[in-house]
Motif scaffolding. Structure first.
Motif, PDB file in Angstrom:
ATOM      1  N   LEU A 124    -110.420  73.100  39.183  1.00  0.00           N
ATOM      2  CA  LEU A 124    -110.893  71.806  39.031  1.00  0.00           C
ATOM      3  C   LEU A 124    -109.795  70.654  39.205  1.00  0.00           C
ATOM      4  N   LEU A 125    -108.875  70.608  38.309  1.00  0.00           N
ATOM      5  CA  LEU A 125    -107.442  70.129  38.301  1.00  0.00           C
ATOM      6  C   LEU A 125    -106.947  69.753  39.976  1.00  0.00           C
ATOM      7  N   ASN A 126    -106.605  70.792  40.398  1.00  0.00           N
ATOM      8  CA  ASN A 126    -106.187  70.914  41.666  1.00  0.00           C
ATOM      9  C   ASN A 126    -107.056  70.132  42.741  1.00  0.00           C
ATOM     10  N   ARG A 127    -108.509  70.399  42.534  1.00  0.00           N
ATOM     11  CA  ARG A 127    -109.283  69.875  43.510  1.00  0.00           C
ATOM     12  C   ARG A 127    -109.337  68.406  43.443  1.00  0.00           C
ATOM     13  N   TYR A 128    -109.245  68.055  42.398  1.00  0.00           N
ATOM     14  CA  TYR A 128    -109.543  66.519  41.927  1.00  0.00           C
ATOM     15  C   TYR A 128    -108.192  65.755  41.799  1.00  0.00           C
ATOM     16  N   LYS A 129    -106.936  66.372  41.795  1.00  0.00           N
ATOM     17  CA  LYS A 129    -105.745  66.036  41.480  1.00  0.00           C
ATOM     18  C   LYS A 129    -105.989  65.012  40.137  1.00  0.00           C
ATOM     19  N   ALA A 130    -106.380  65.980  39.037  1.00  0.00           N
ATOM     20  CA  ALA A 130    -106.471  65.419  37.492  1.00  0.00           C
ATOM     21  C   ALA A 130    -105.590  65.923  36.732  1.00  0.00           C
ATOM     22  N   ASP A 131    -105.324  65.601  35.470  1.00  0.00           N
ATOM     23  CA  ASP A 131    -104.624  66.124  34.551  1.00  0.00           C
ATOM     24  C   ASP A 131    -105.084  66.666  33.557  1.00  0.00           C
ATOM     25  N   ALA A 132    -106.479  66.454  33.305  1.00  0.00           N
ATOM     26  CA  ALA A 132    -107.126  66.861  31.939  1.00  0.00           C
ATOM     27  C   ALA A 132    -108.545  66.887  32.131  1.00  0.00           C
ATOM     28  N   LEU A 133    -109.268  67.596  31.497  1.00  0.00           N
ATOM     29  CA  LEU A 133    -110.557  67.852  31.574  1.00  0.00           C
ATOM     30  C   LEU A 133    -111.453  67.141  30.126  1.00  0.00           C
ATOM     31  N   VAL A 134    -112.504  66.398  30.521  1.00  0.00           N
ATOM     32  CA  VAL A 134    -113.346  66.227  29.305  1.00  0.00           C
ATOM     33  C   VAL A 134    -114.819  66.886  29.907  1.00  0.00           C
ATOM     34  N   CYS A 135    -115.322  67.720  29.121  1.00  0.00           N
ATOM     35  CA  CYS A 135    -116.523  68.252  29.465  1.00  0.00           C
ATOM     36  C   CYS A 135    -117.562  68.124  28.396  1.00  0.00           C
ATOM     37  N   VAL A 136    -118.672  67.903  29.056  1.00  0.00           N
ATOM     38  CA  VAL A 136    -119.950  67.800  28.124  1.00  0.00           C
ATOM     39  C   VAL A 136    -120.385  69.298  28.178  1.00  0.00           C
ATOM     40  N   GLU A 137    -120.450  69.841  26.868  1.00  0.00           N
ATOM     41  CA  GLU A 137    -120.812  71.208  26.908  1.00  0.00           C
ATOM     42  C   GLU A 137    -122.091  71.559  25.854  1.00  0.00           C
ATOM     43  N   ILE A 138    -122.587  70.637  25.360  1.00  0.00           N
ATOM     44  CA  ILE A 138    -123.737  70.867  24.532  1.00  0.00           C
ATOM     45  C   ILE A 138    -124.579  69.481  24.713  1.00  0.00           C
ATOM     46  N   VAL A 139    -125.922  69.668  24.943  1.00  0.00           N
ATOM     47  CA  VAL A 139    -126.865  68.561  24.987  1.00  0.00           C
ATOM     48  C   VAL A 139    -128.013  69.284  24.427  1.00  0.00           C
TER      49      VAL A 139
END
Length: 350
Positions: A124-139
């Motif tokens: 994901l980081l390589n695809r979007y050229k990002a450094d970190a992820l914030v994931c919504v994992e529970i709703v």
């Protein structure tokens, strides 16, 4: 890193005056609740609440039993993503991206799924050229409606025929609750920076002349869930990123038979704080203790507006210690807290 902070000037907004004092609002930046590695400049927000094939049928069953819309939690997750994105874009700290794909996770219960595997994170980081992820994992959301009838007083008629009567009124009340689980990943160091389950509740009310009218006027389940999700996204942004805030201060504008205090206040009102400081400081030696304390306090506020917190602290302390201005004692504590927060902010913005 976006260095917006360097171009962000402290600005002062004046509000309505009250009884010899005038409030002023200072726009500034407060530090995040947690520190993030300075190497992290771009955050990718990911919705990881897509039910697996196994959990999909459980979600449908839950929707049937509870009356929740099958798509309700999906919309809530999207609302959290959008709210978090919008808030973080206000911050000077991060660049923010949103992943277009929705990843499988655990949207059926209020328990975090297994952490996202590192290879998926890195892809994901390589695809979007990002450094970190914030994931919504529970709703997980609920919305309960209750209704009833009550007596209320209403005024009817006009003029001499006006009177107060008691009538029946139907009311509806909706209580919404949402639980949102968020994780922040640092794939470069293979660590979870933060994990939090946030719980938000709110109550909405509506009234009408009929039961159907009251229920129709009440916010619907999906709209209530989106509002709650927006609140969660807003709050989490303030946890992980430095954010703009407004501070409210007051300064003295009136003094009986002592024109210099008022002269300086007029200069402050036209945002000429440096000239106001000069007037007040020059007048202090000839003032009575009460006026001297107020002008010292005003100088402290002026230096905060000018972003010189050390001078602000010094003058606030003098206002209380030398002249007995009790308001200045509390203000000195506020400035000391701001000095600490500013040091934290500088470290977070490196």
């Amino acid at each position: 890193m976006k260095l917006k902070l360097l171009g962000l000037a402290l600005s002062a907004l004046f509000l309505a005056s009250c009884g010899g004092q005038k409030p002023v609002t200072i726009n500034t930046i407060r530090p995040a609740d947690i520190g993030i590695n300075p190497a992290i400049e771009t955050i990718l927000i990911v919705d990881r609440t897509k039910p697996s094939d196994e959990n999909k049928w459980l979600n449908i069953g839950e929707a049937i039993l509870t009356g929740e819309g099958i798509e309700g939690d999906k919309a809530a997750a999207q609302a959290v993503v959008n709210s978090l994105k919008n808030q973080l874009q206000i911050s000077p700290r991060f660049n923010v991206l949103v992943a277009s794909e929705r990843l499988e996770g655990n949207s059926f219960s209020a328990a975090f799924p297994e952490p996202l595997n590192w290879s998926t994170q890195q892809n994901l980081l390589n695809r979007y050229k990002a450094d970190a992820l914030v994931c919504v994992e529970i709703v997980d959301s609920d919305f309960i409606i209750t209704e009833g009838k009550r007596k209320v007083k209403r005024t009817v008629g006009t003029g001499d025929n006006q009177k107060t009567i008691e009538v029946d009124e139907w009311y509806a009340e909706g209580v919404g609750n949402i639980k949102i689980g968020l994780r922040m990943y640092d794939p470069a160091n293979k660590e979870i920076i933060d994990q939090q389950l946030l719980d938000q509740t709110n109550t909405w009310q509506a009234a009408a002349d009929s039961k159907a009218g009251a229920i129709a006027a009440l916010i619907n389940r999906n709209s209530a869930t989106r509002e709650l999700a927006n609140m969660v996204g807003h709050d989490y942004a303030y946890k992980i990123a430095p954010m703009p805030v407004q501070l409210r201060r007051i300064f003295y504008t009136k003094a009986k038979d002592f024109p210099p205090l008022e002269e300086g206040a007029r200069l402050a009102e036209v945002n000429d704080w440096q000239s106001a400081i000069t007037v007040w400081e020059k007048a202090i030696p000839n003032a009575e203790p009460k006026e001297a304390g107020r002008m010292s306090y005003n100088i402290a506020v002026a230096y905060e507006v000018l972003d010189d917190l050390k001078e602000s602290e010094r003058w606030a302390q003098q206002s209380y210690a030398k002249y007995g201005n009790k308001t200045a004692r509390t203000y000195a504590t506020q400035i000391q807290r701001r000095i600490v927060e500013t040091q934290v902010l500088e470290n977070q913005m490196k």
